[in-house]
Scaffold this motif. Structure first.
Motif, PDB file in Angstrom:
ATOM      1  N   GLN A  75       0.836  -1.210   0.000  1.00  0.00           N
ATOM      2  CA  GLN A  75       0.000   0.000   0.000  1.00  0.00           C
ATOM      3  C   GLN A  75       0.866   1.253   0.000  1.00  0.00           C
ATOM      4  O   GLN A  75       0.569   2.224  -0.709  1.00  0.00           O
ATOM      5  CB  GLN A  75      -0.907  -0.003   1.242  1.00  0.00           C
ATOM      6  CG  GLN A  75      -1.936  -1.128   1.280  1.00  0.00           C
ATOM      7  CD  GLN A  75      -3.075  -0.905   0.296  1.00  0.00           C
ATOM      8  OE1 GLN A  75      -3.011  -1.359  -0.849  1.00  0.00           O
ATOM      9  NE2 GLN A  75      -4.097  -0.198   0.734  1.00  0.00           N
ATOM     10  N   SER A  76       1.926   1.245   0.816  1.00  0.00           N
ATOM     11  CA  SER A  76       2.801   2.426   0.899  1.00  0.00           C
ATOM     12  C   SER A  76       3.525   2.687  -0.414  1.00  0.00           C
ATOM     13  O   SER A  76       3.941   3.818  -0.684  1.00  0.00           O
ATOM     14  CB  SER A  76       3.808   2.245   2.030  1.00  0.00           C
ATOM     15  OG  SER A  76       4.747   1.228   1.721  1.00  0.00           O
ATOM     16  N   MET A  77       3.677   1.621  -1.237  1.00  0.00           N
ATOM     17  CA  MET A  77       4.340   1.762  -2.535  1.00  0.00           C
ATOM     18  C   MET A  77       3.330   1.996  -3.652  1.00  0.00           C
ATOM     19  O   MET A  77       3.693   2.012  -4.827  1.00  0.00           O
ATOM     20  CB  MET A  77       5.157   0.499  -2.838  1.00  0.00           C
ATOM     21  CG  MET A  77       6.301   0.261  -1.858  1.00  0.00           C
ATOM     22  SD  MET A  77       7.054  -1.375  -2.035  1.00  0.00           S
ATOM     23  CE  MET A  77       7.709  -1.294  -3.714  1.00  0.00           C
ATOM     24  N   ALA A  78       2.063   2.175  -3.252  1.00  0.00           N
ATOM     25  CA  ALA A  78       0.962   2.411  -4.211  1.00  0.00           C
ATOM     26  C   ALA A  78       0.813   1.249  -5.195  1.00  0.00           C
ATOM     27  O   ALA A  78       0.458   1.446  -6.361  1.00  0.00           O
ATOM     28  CB  ALA A  78       1.177   3.727  -4.963  1.00  0.00           C
ATOM     29  N   ILE A  79       1.090   0.023  -4.695  1.00  0.00           N
ATOM     30  CA  ILE A  79       0.899  -1.176  -5.507  1.00  0.00           C
ATOM     31  C   ILE A  79      -0.367  -1.879  -5.037  1.00  0.00           C
ATOM     32  O   ILE A  79      -0.493  -2.235  -3.866  1.00  0.00           O
ATOM     33  CB  ILE A  79       2.110  -2.129  -5.394  1.00  0.00           C
ATOM     34  CG1 ILE A  79       3.361  -1.428  -5.923  1.00  0.00           C
ATOM     35  CG2 ILE A  79       1.858  -3.424  -6.156  1.00  0.00           C
ATOM     36  CD1 ILE A  79       4.633  -2.244  -5.741  1.00  0.00           C
ATOM     37  N   LYS A  80      -1.305  -2.068  -5.921  1.00  0.00           N
ATOM     38  CA  LYS A  80      -2.598  -2.633  -5.547  1.00  0.00           C
ATOM     39  C   LYS A  80      -2.508  -4.145  -5.320  1.00  0.00           C
ATOM     40  O   LYS A  80      -1.894  -4.869  -6.103  1.00  0.00           O
ATOM     41  CB  LYS A  80      -3.637  -2.345  -6.631  1.00  0.00           C
ATOM     42  CG  LYS A  80      -4.007  -0.868  -6.758  1.00  0.00           C
ATOM     43  CD  LYS A  80      -5.098  -0.663  -7.791  1.00  0.00           C
ATOM     44  CE  LYS A  80      -5.502   0.808  -7.869  1.00  0.00           C
ATOM     45  NZ  LYS A  80      -6.576   1.035  -8.873  1.00  0.00           N
ATOM     46  N   SER A  81      -3.117  -4.565  -4.233  1.00  0.00           N
ATOM     47  CA  SER A  81      -3.217  -5.992  -3.946  1.00  0.00           C
ATOM     48  C   SER A  81      -4.287  -6.176  -2.881  1.00  0.00           C
ATOM     49  O   SER A  81      -4.750  -5.200  -2.279  1.00  0.00           O
ATOM     50  CB  SER A  81      -1.876  -6.560  -3.451  1.00  0.00           C
ATOM     51  OG  SER A  81      -1.527  -5.969  -2.210  1.00  0.00           O
ATOM     52  N   THR A  82      -4.655  -7.426  -2.647  1.00  0.00           N
ATOM     53  CA  THR A  82      -5.582  -7.731  -1.560  1.00  0.00           C
ATOM     54  C   THR A  82      -4.916  -8.748  -0.647  1.00  0.00           C
ATOM     55  O   THR A  82      -4.039  -9.517  -1.077  1.00  0.00           O
ATOM     56  CB  THR A  82      -6.908  -8.320  -2.085  1.00  0.00           C
ATOM     57  OG1 THR A  82      -6.650  -9.605  -2.670  1.00  0.00           O
ATOM     58  CG2 THR A  82      -7.537  -7.391  -3.120  1.00  0.00           C
ATOM     59  N   LYS A  83      -5.335  -8.770   0.614  1.00  0.00           N
ATOM     60  CA  LYS A  83      -4.765  -9.733   1.553  1.00  0.00           C
ATOM     61  C   LYS A  83      -5.072 -11.159   1.121  1.00  0.00           C
ATOM     62  O   LYS A  83      -4.225 -12.053   1.236  1.00  0.00           O
ATOM     63  CB  LYS A  83      -5.289  -9.468   2.960  1.00  0.00           C
ATOM     64  CG  LYS A  83      -4.767  -8.179   3.571  1.00  0.00           C
ATOM     65  CD  LYS A  83      -5.294  -7.992   4.985  1.00  0.00           C
ATOM     66  CE  LYS A  83      -4.813  -6.659   5.553  1.00  0.00           C
ATOM     67  NZ  LYS A  83      -5.336  -6.420   6.927  1.00  0.00           N
TER      68      LYS A  83
END
Length: 430
Positions: free
Chosen positions: A265-273
């Motif tokens: 998130q801090s790297m602005a890379i989208k993902s989900t847990k």
């Protein structure tokens, strides 16, 4: 497809086998059950099958009673479930005299073909065959096998070379040394250093360093592409690659999905847990990583506390550039874990009630033998060694164990008549 299968059978029967290093594993060969060989790509599953084929021929089985097909051969790219019967038609069309004899069929990377297990079950039920299967997925024995094959297979897991196999490959020792005099010890020290650097993948043993690194990096790319991205239709490749690099960069460390998610998130890379949990499962299923849970009788505790994650091979870690003075201890820890895993141990890490930690509580699946093991690079680092010794003693008290082991790079002694300090080059052989 029949012409292709016929050509592959002829090619196999005309092939000369390479010289092999005998692996310290054996097939079970129980009638009515398929022998399944699992392990990471390039760890030596195919050569392990060749080893068995050579043993069969040496025992008097003629080569024509043996069939070998690799389903990742590019000539079989169009192969589908409806083509399985053609294997029998072509083989017994060539050798009708073997119809009533016991034959031996080897199917390499068969999991590439959907519904393969239905064909294997039919062979087990209707033909006089011993079936050998290889695959790069631990789920060959789990959720991907339909009910029809459960209970009809026995597994053997193939790893990169053990230290003993490494020594045999490089013709340093053909039999395990029974004494450790100065000459033997010096050879083993040098071999352990090379083993830590090169790792155990057979193909890279004699390659020069730059080429070895390139090949090993290619192994990781192959696992990601074939075993994860293609098989599981993974679309977020960027996150998957970040995950691999993160885990390998903290080899043997605890991994928290929540912390890694926040990093993304801090790297602005989208993902989900959820996707991160899935990707980690895929990576362990492909044998690139192994999870070590915390020791606890409480299932809740095991779920709450993050697992430690180890990479299958120190050579892979070195090839990805994750080696510095701090990581030598991590590499040594990885060597120790993989030796326990090869030896059939279930492994956990221990956190004591006093807040200390021991690296490995290992229980052998068959004998039930329990070992408590701490890993420390060298005793001369007094502060680190005292911390590791304190953690081991605390774990011994908590678990009511009378003995413990500290595996080091090159130190050896006995502490309080109950803790054995042993160098890794000796421990790996005892």
């Amino acid at each position: 497809m029949k012409n292709v299968i016929s050509q592959l059978i002829d090619d196999f029967h005309e092939r000369n086998f390479p010289e092999l290093v005998t692996r310290n594993k054996e097939f079970s060969e129980v009638r009515g059950k398929a022998d399944v060989v699992i392990g990471m790509r390039r760890a030596g599953k195919t050569w392990f099958c060749y080893q068995k084929i050579k043993e069969l021929i040496a025992s008097g089985i003629i080569k024509e009673k043996i069939l070998y097909l690799n389903f990742e051969d590019d000539r079989l790219l169009e192969f589908a479930v409806n083509h399985f019967q053609e294997i029998l038609d072509v083989y017994f069309g060539k050798y009708p005299e073997h119809r009533s004899d016991r034959c031996f069929f080897f199917f390499d990377e068969i999991q590439r073909i959907d519904q393969w297990e239905l064909f294997i079950r039919r062979l087990l039920d209707t033909e006089n065959l011993q079936i050998f299967i290889t695959g790069s997925s631990s789920k060959l024995l789990g959720s991907e096998i339909a009910t029809s094959l459960r209970g009809r297979s026995l597994a053997v897991e193939i790893f990169p070379f053990s230290f003993e196999e490494f020594l045999k490959f490089h013709m340093l020792f053909q039999d395990l040394p029974k004494t450790f005099g100065a000459n033997t010890a010096s050879v083993l020290r040098k071999a352990a250093k090379d083993y830590l650097e090169v790792g155990g993948f057979p193909e890279v043993q004699n390659l020069e360093r730059n080429l070895r690194i390139e090949v090993l990096q290619g192994y990781i790319d192959s696992v990601l592409l074939k075993d994860i991205i293609e098989r599981h239709k993974v679309s977020n490749v960027l996150v998957l690659k970040h995950l691999v690099r993160h885990v390998m960069n903290s080899a043997g460390g605890q991994f928290s999905v929540n912390k890694f998610f926040n990093t993304m998130q801090s790297m602005a890379i989208k993902s989900t847990k959820n996707s991160l949990y899935e990707y980690l499962d895929h990576l362990t299923d492909a044998f690139l990583f192994y999870k070590v849970p915390i020791h606890s009788r409480s299932e809740k505790s095991r779920l709450i506390n993050p697992a430690k994650i180890y990479t299958i091979d120190t050579g892979l870690l070195n090839a990805m550039g994750f080696r510095n003075s701090y990581n030598y201890g991590r590499l040594l820890e990885t060597m120790v874990f993989m030796h326990l895993r090869r030896g059939g141990h279930d492994v956990e890490y221990v956190t004591t009630k006093d807040g200390y930690e021991a690296d490995f509580l290992a229980r052998h699946r068959i004998s039930g033998e329990t070992q408590l093991i701490q890993v420390c690079w060298e005793m001369s680092d007094k502060k680190t060694f005292e911390r590791e010794l304190r953690g081991l003693k605390s774990a011994m008290d908590d678990l009511s164990l009378s003995t413990g082991t500290i595996v080091t790079w090159d130190d050896e002694t006995v502490i309080d008549n109950k803790i054995k300090v042993i160098p890794v080059w000796k421990w790996l052989l005892t």
